[in-house]
Design a protein around this motif. Sequence first.
Motif, PDB file in Angstrom:
ATOM      1  N   LEU A  83      31.379 -15.855  -9.482  1.00  0.00           N
ATOM      2  CA  LEU A  83      31.530 -16.096 -10.968  1.00  0.00           C
ATOM      3  C   LEU A  83      32.077 -14.819 -11.774  1.00  0.00           C
ATOM      4  O   LEU A  83      30.856 -13.918 -11.641  1.00  0.00           O
ATOM      5  CB  LEU A  83      30.336 -16.709 -11.617  1.00  0.00           C
ATOM      6  CG  LEU A  83      30.477 -17.217 -13.217  1.00  0.00           C
ATOM      7  CD1 LEU A  83      29.577 -18.222 -13.521  1.00  0.00           C
ATOM      8  CD2 LEU A  83      30.123 -15.795 -14.052  1.00  0.00           C
ATOM      9  N   ALA A  84      33.208 -14.460 -12.095  1.00  0.00           N
ATOM     10  CA  ALA A  84      33.561 -13.210 -12.693  1.00  0.00           C
ATOM     11  C   ALA A  84      33.275 -11.989 -12.078  1.00  0.00           C
ATOM     12  O   ALA A  84      33.154 -12.270 -10.711  1.00  0.00           O
ATOM     13  CB  ALA A  84      33.003 -13.302 -14.007  1.00  0.00           C
ATOM     14  N   GLY A 106      25.205 -12.906 -24.163  1.00  0.00           N
ATOM     15  CA  GLY A 106      26.072 -11.903 -23.574  1.00  0.00           C
ATOM     16  C   GLY A 106      27.310 -11.488 -24.463  1.00  0.00           C
ATOM     17  O   GLY A 106      27.996 -10.204 -24.057  1.00  0.00           O
ATOM     18  N   TRP A 123      26.036  -9.137 -17.773  1.00  0.00           N
ATOM     19  CA  TRP A 123      25.913  -9.320 -19.042  1.00  0.00           C
ATOM     20  C   TRP A 123      25.713 -10.853 -19.599  1.00  0.00           C
ATOM     21  O   TRP A 123      25.154 -11.186 -20.295  1.00  0.00           O
ATOM     22  CB  TRP A 123      26.917  -8.559 -19.663  1.00  0.00           C
ATOM     23  CG  TRP A 123      26.376  -7.937 -21.148  1.00  0.00           C
ATOM     24  CD1 TRP A 123      26.682  -8.403 -22.398  1.00  0.00           C
ATOM     25  CD2 TRP A 123      25.343  -6.859 -21.304  1.00  0.00           C
ATOM     26  NE1 TRP A 123      26.231  -7.739 -23.399  1.00  0.00           N
ATOM     27  CE2 TRP A 123      25.403  -6.988 -22.774  1.00  0.00           C
ATOM     28  CE3 TRP A 123      24.368  -6.139 -20.709  1.00  0.00           C
ATOM     29  CZ2 TRP A 123      24.264  -5.950 -23.399  1.00  0.00           C
ATOM     30  CZ3 TRP A 123      23.695  -5.409 -21.013  1.00  0.00           C
ATOM     31  CH2 TRP A 123      23.466  -5.333 -22.503  1.00  0.00           C
ATOM     32  N   THR A 156      30.582  -8.801 -15.580  1.00  0.00           N
ATOM     33  CA  THR A 156      30.499  -9.760 -16.449  1.00  0.00           C
ATOM     34  C   THR A 156      29.006 -10.383 -15.950  1.00  0.00           C
ATOM     35  O   THR A 156      28.123 -11.144 -17.032  1.00  0.00           O
ATOM     36  CB  THR A 156      31.593 -10.673 -16.435  1.00  0.00           C
ATOM     37  OG1 THR A 156      32.670 -10.010 -16.833  1.00  0.00           O
ATOM     38  CG2 THR A 156      31.400 -12.031 -17.143  1.00  0.00           C
ATOM     39  N   ILE A 161      20.782 -13.017 -29.526  1.00  0.00           N
ATOM     40  CA  ILE A 161      19.411 -13.633 -28.849  1.00  0.00           C
ATOM     41  C   ILE A 161      19.433 -12.807 -27.541  1.00  0.00           C
ATOM     42  O   ILE A 161      18.426 -13.084 -26.869  1.00  0.00           O
ATOM     43  CB  ILE A 161      19.461 -15.068 -28.566  1.00  0.00           C
ATOM     44  CG1 ILE A 161      20.501 -15.358 -27.774  1.00  0.00           C
ATOM     45  CG2 ILE A 161      19.412 -15.728 -30.036  1.00  0.00           C
ATOM     46  CD1 ILE A 161      20.212 -16.999 -27.049  1.00  0.00           C
ATOM     47  N   GLY A 202      24.215 -19.098 -22.258  1.00  0.00           N
ATOM     48  CA  GLY A 202      25.543 -18.970 -23.069  1.00  0.00           C
ATOM     49  C   GLY A 202      26.811 -19.641 -22.067  1.00  0.00           C
ATOM     50  O   GLY A 202      27.677 -20.471 -22.843  1.00  0.00           O
ATOM     51  N   ILE A 241      25.226 -18.262 -32.540  1.00  0.00           N
ATOM     52  CA  ILE A 241      24.419 -17.604 -31.663  1.00  0.00           C
ATOM     53  C   ILE A 241      25.393 -16.698 -30.873  1.00  0.00           C
ATOM     54  O   ILE A 241      26.426 -17.033 -30.422  1.00  0.00           O
ATOM     55  CB  ILE A 241      23.830 -18.318 -30.715  1.00  0.00           C
ATOM     56  CG1 ILE A 241      22.660 -19.307 -31.390  1.00  0.00           C
ATOM     57  CG2 ILE A 241      23.077 -17.608 -29.570  1.00  0.00           C
ATOM     58  CD1 ILE A 241      22.306 -20.357 -30.595  1.00  0.00           C
ATOM     59  N   VAL A 242      25.085 -15.291 -30.431  1.00  0.00           N
ATOM     60  CA  VAL A 242      25.749 -14.693 -29.643  1.00  0.00           C
ATOM     61  C   VAL A 242      24.531 -14.054 -28.750  1.00  0.00           C
ATOM     62  O   VAL A 242      23.431 -13.791 -29.083  1.00  0.00           O
ATOM     63  CB  VAL A 242      26.459 -13.500 -30.113  1.00  0.00           C
ATOM     64  CG1 VAL A 242      25.575 -12.408 -30.870  1.00  0.00           C
ATOM     65  CG2 VAL A 242      27.261 -12.842 -29.173  1.00  0.00           C
ATOM     66  N   THR A 248      25.160 -14.807 -19.726  1.00  0.00           N
ATOM     67  CA  THR A 248      23.914 -15.473 -19.352  1.00  0.00           C
ATOM     68  C   THR A 248      24.133 -16.991 -19.151  1.00  0.00           C
ATOM     69  O   THR A 248      25.104 -17.565 -19.287  1.00  0.00           O
ATOM     70  CB  THR A 248      22.758 -15.598 -20.516  1.00  0.00           C
ATOM     71  OG1 THR A 248      23.513 -16.233 -21.608  1.00  0.00           O
ATOM     72  CG2 THR A 248      22.653 -14.348 -21.198  1.00  0.00           C
TER      73      THR A 248
HETATM   74  C1  LIG Z   1      36.400 -11.539 -17.595  1.00  0.00           C
HETATM   75  C2  LIG Z   1      35.670 -12.930 -17.479  1.00  0.00           C
HETATM   76  C3  LIG Z   1      35.690 -13.975 -16.488  1.00  0.00           C
HETATM   77  C4  LIG Z   1      35.011 -14.881 -16.440  1.00  0.00           C
HETATM   78  N1  LIG Z   1      34.848 -15.531 -15.227  1.00  0.00           N
HETATM   79  C5  LIG Z   1      34.100 -16.567 -15.228  1.00  0.00           C
HETATM   80  C6  LIG Z   1      34.016 -17.514 -13.880  1.00  0.00           C
HETATM   81  O1  LIG Z   1      34.835 -17.178 -12.931  1.00  0.00           O
HETATM   82  N2  LIG Z   1      33.388 -18.822 -13.991  1.00  0.00           N
HETATM   83  C7  LIG Z   1      32.663 -18.994 -15.189  1.00  0.00           C
HETATM   84  O2  LIG Z   1      31.997 -19.927 -15.153  1.00  0.00           O
HETATM   85  N3  LIG Z   1      32.615 -18.177 -16.253  1.00  0.00           N
HETATM   86  C8  LIG Z   1      33.235 -16.998 -16.373  1.00  0.00           C
HETATM   87  N4  LIG Z   1      33.404 -16.242 -17.545  1.00  0.00           N
HETATM   88  C9  LIG Z   1      32.679 -16.790 -18.538  1.00  0.00           C
HETATM   89  C10 LIG Z   1      31.171 -15.938 -18.701  1.00  0.00           C
HETATM   90  O3  LIG Z   1      30.659 -15.592 -17.514  1.00  0.00           O
HETATM   91  C11 LIG Z   1      30.296 -17.135 -19.303  1.00  0.00           C
HETATM   92  O4  LIG Z   1      30.864 -18.032 -20.227  1.00  0.00           O
HETATM   93  C12 LIG Z   1      29.326 -16.178 -20.016  1.00  0.00           C
HETATM   94  O5  LIG Z   1      28.480 -15.488 -19.100  1.00  0.00           O
HETATM   95  C13 LIG Z   1      28.629 -16.797 -21.262  1.00  0.00           C
HETATM   96  O6  LIG Z   1      27.380 -16.257 -21.742  1.00  0.00           O
HETATM   97  P1  LIG Z   1      27.166 -15.198 -22.592  1.00  0.00           P
HETATM   98  O7  LIG Z   1      25.685 -14.919 -22.711  1.00  0.00           O
HETATM   99  O8  LIG Z   1      28.157 -14.266 -22.589  1.00  0.00           O
HETATM  100  O9  LIG Z   1      27.670 -16.183 -23.900  1.00  0.00           O
HETATM  101  P2  LIG Z   1      28.145 -15.906 -25.277  1.00  0.00           P
HETATM  102  O10 LIG Z   1      29.669 -15.336 -25.265  1.00  0.00           O
HETATM  103  O11 LIG Z   1      27.057 -14.928 -26.156  1.00  0.00           O
HETATM  104  O12 LIG Z   1      28.192 -17.228 -26.040  1.00  0.00           O
HETATM  105  C14 LIG Z   1      28.969 -18.309 -25.613  1.00  0.00           C
HETATM  106  C15 LIG Z   1      28.685 -19.382 -26.435  1.00  0.00           C
HETATM  107  O13 LIG Z   1      27.585 -20.102 -26.279  1.00  0.00           O
HETATM  108  C16 LIG Z   1      26.707 -19.853 -27.485  1.00  0.00           C
HETATM  109  N5  LIG Z   1      25.382 -19.815 -27.006  1.00  0.00           N
HETATM  110  C17 LIG Z   1      25.089 -18.569 -26.282  1.00  0.00           C
HETATM  111  N6  LIG Z   1      23.753 -18.713 -25.915  1.00  0.00           N
HETATM  112  C18 LIG Z   1      23.234 -19.998 -26.531  1.00  0.00           C
HETATM  113  C19 LIG Z   1      21.792 -20.692 -26.186  1.00  0.00           C
HETATM  114  N7  LIG Z   1      20.914 -20.186 -25.676  1.00  0.00           N
HETATM  115  N8  LIG Z   1      21.904 -21.750 -27.111  1.00  0.00           N
HETATM  116  C20 LIG Z   1      22.786 -22.422 -27.543  1.00  0.00           C
HETATM  117  N9  LIG Z   1      24.036 -21.747 -27.775  1.00  0.00           N
HETATM  118  C21 LIG Z   1      24.411 -20.614 -27.033  1.00  0.00           C
HETATM  119  C22 LIG Z   1      27.185 -19.095 -28.316  1.00  0.00           C
HETATM  120  O14 LIG Z   1      27.098 -19.427 -29.691  1.00  0.00           O
HETATM  121  C23 LIG Z   1      29.066 -19.307 -27.773  1.00  0.00           C
HETATM  122  O15 LIG Z   1      29.442 -20.589 -28.414  1.00  0.00           O
HETATM  123  C24 LIG Z   1      34.086 -15.218 -17.580  1.00  0.00           C
HETATM  124  C25 LIG Z   1      34.067 -14.299 -18.704  1.00  0.00           C
HETATM  125  C26 LIG Z   1      34.764 -13.157 -18.289  1.00  0.00           C
HETATM  126  C27 LIG Z   1      34.948 -12.202 -19.659  1.00  0.00           C
END
Ligand SMILES: Cc1cc2nc3c(=O)[nH]c(=O)nc-3n(C[C@H](O)[C@H](O)[C@H](O)COP(=O)(O)OP(=O)(O)OC[C@H]3O[C@@H](n4cnc5c(N)ncnc54)[C@H](O)[C@@H]3O)c2cc1C
Length: 288
Positions: free
Chosen positions: A100-101, A31, A108, A105, A52, A113, A28-29, A110
Motif C-alpha cells: 500500500l503506497a 493523516g 502517516w 504514506t 484527530i 482514514g 475530520i482530518v 491511518t
Molecule cells: C501517494 C499516495 C499513494 C496511495 N496509495 C494507496 C494504495 O496503494 N492503496 C490504498 O489503499 N491507499 C492508498 N493511498 C491512500 C491512503 O493511504 C489512505 O487513504 C490514507 O491512509 C487515508 O488515511 P488518512 O489518515 O491519511 O486519512 P485522511 O486523508 O486524513 O482522511 C480521509 C477521509 O477519511 C475521513 N476520516 C479520517 N479519519 C476518520 C475517522 N476516524 N472516522 C471518520 N472519518 C475519518 C476524513 O474526513 C476524510 O474524508 C495513497 C495515498 C497517497 C497520497
Amino acid sequence: MIQDFTYLKPGNVKEALAMLADHDDCKIVCGGQSLLIPMRQGLLAVEYLMDIKGLNELSYIKYDAKEGLKMGATTTHRMIEKSDVIKKHYPVLAAMEERLASTQTRNWGTIGGNLAHGDAAGDPAPVLITLNAQVKVASAKGERVVPLGTFYTDIFETVMEHEEMIVEIQIPPMPAKTGAAYTKFNLLQNDMGVVGVGASITLDANGACKDAIIALGNAAVTPIRAKNAEQVLVGKKLTDKLFAEAGEAAGQECDPVSDIHASEEFRRHLVGVLTKRMAKKAFEQASK
Ligand SMILES: Cc1cc2nc3c(=O)[nH]c(=O)nc-3n(C[C@H](O)[C@H](O)[C@H](O)COP(=O)(O)OP(=O)(O)OC[C@H]3O[C@@H](n4cnc5c(N)ncnc54)[C@H](O)[C@@H]3O)c2cc1C
C-alpha cells in the motif's frame, strides 16, 4: 489552493465527538493522505477541519484469542505492516499493507482514514471484508458496530452520519482450516490497484469448502462481495476447474467502470484471473 478553514484540535475522543456534534460543516482530518488532495485541488472546502491525528487513545493493535483483533482508528498503515501479532494471526493483512503506497504514506496514513475515505480502489477494505471485519463508529449519542461488508453505500459514501467517526476496526479470530489471500493488479508496485481481489476459504473436516468470501476492489463504485463466485465454491471439494468457474462468475457479476487506467472489459478479465488465483491460494493455505 486550500481555502481558509478553522482548525479544531480535540484533546480526546469525547471532545472530538462533541466538536462533530456542535459543528455542521466539519470534516475530520487524520493523516491527510487522501483528504488534502481534493482540498488542495479546490474540489473540497470546509468551514471546520478537526484534526484527530493526535488522539493516541485510538492508536493501538490488540489481539485476544477469543475476541480477535482490535485496531484503533488512528493506527497507521506502517504499524499494521510491522505488527508481529498481525503477521502471526492475519498475515494477509500485513502483506497487503506492504504494497500500500510508499513507506512515507504508510507512516502517516491511518486505517480509519483509509476506510472512511471510501475509495473503491483502497486495499484494506477487500482484505478486511474477507476477514469478516466490523467497524465501530461513535458519536456523542453512542456507538454502533457495522460489518464492513455493509459499510459502503455509494461512490466515496458510507453509512456514517455527519456526527459519527470510526473509532475501532474489529476482526474475529480466523476460523480453523481457513486461508486468506489478496492481490492487486497495478503497473507500479505500490500504486492503487487497477483491481484488487481478496479471498478467504474455510474447509470442513472432510476437506470440502465450508465457507468462501471473495471481495473485490475497484470493480464497482464500492468494494463488493462476489457472491455468485462464492457459491460456485461452497459445499464442494475444490479443484482448478472450480477456481476457474469462480473467476468467470466474479468477472461477470462485478460492475467496473472504464477510465484512463483500464477499460471495463479489461477490469472484468483481471477480476476473473485474480479471483481464480486468490481462491486457489487461500485454499492451499487452508489445506496446510
Ligand atoms: C501517494 C499516495 C499513494 C496511495 N496509495 C494507496 C494504495 O496503494 N492503496 C490504498 O489503499 N491507499 C492508498 N493511498 C491512500 C491512503 O493511504 C489512505 O487513504 C490514507 O491512509 C487515508 O488515511 P488518512 O489518515 O491519511 O486519512 P485522511 O486523508 O486524513 O482522511 C480521509 C477521509 O477519511 C475521513 N476520516 C479520517 N479519519 C476518520 C475517522 N476516524 N472516522 C471518520 N472519518 C475519518 C476524513 O474526513 C476524510 O474524508 C495513497 C495515498 C497517497 C497520497
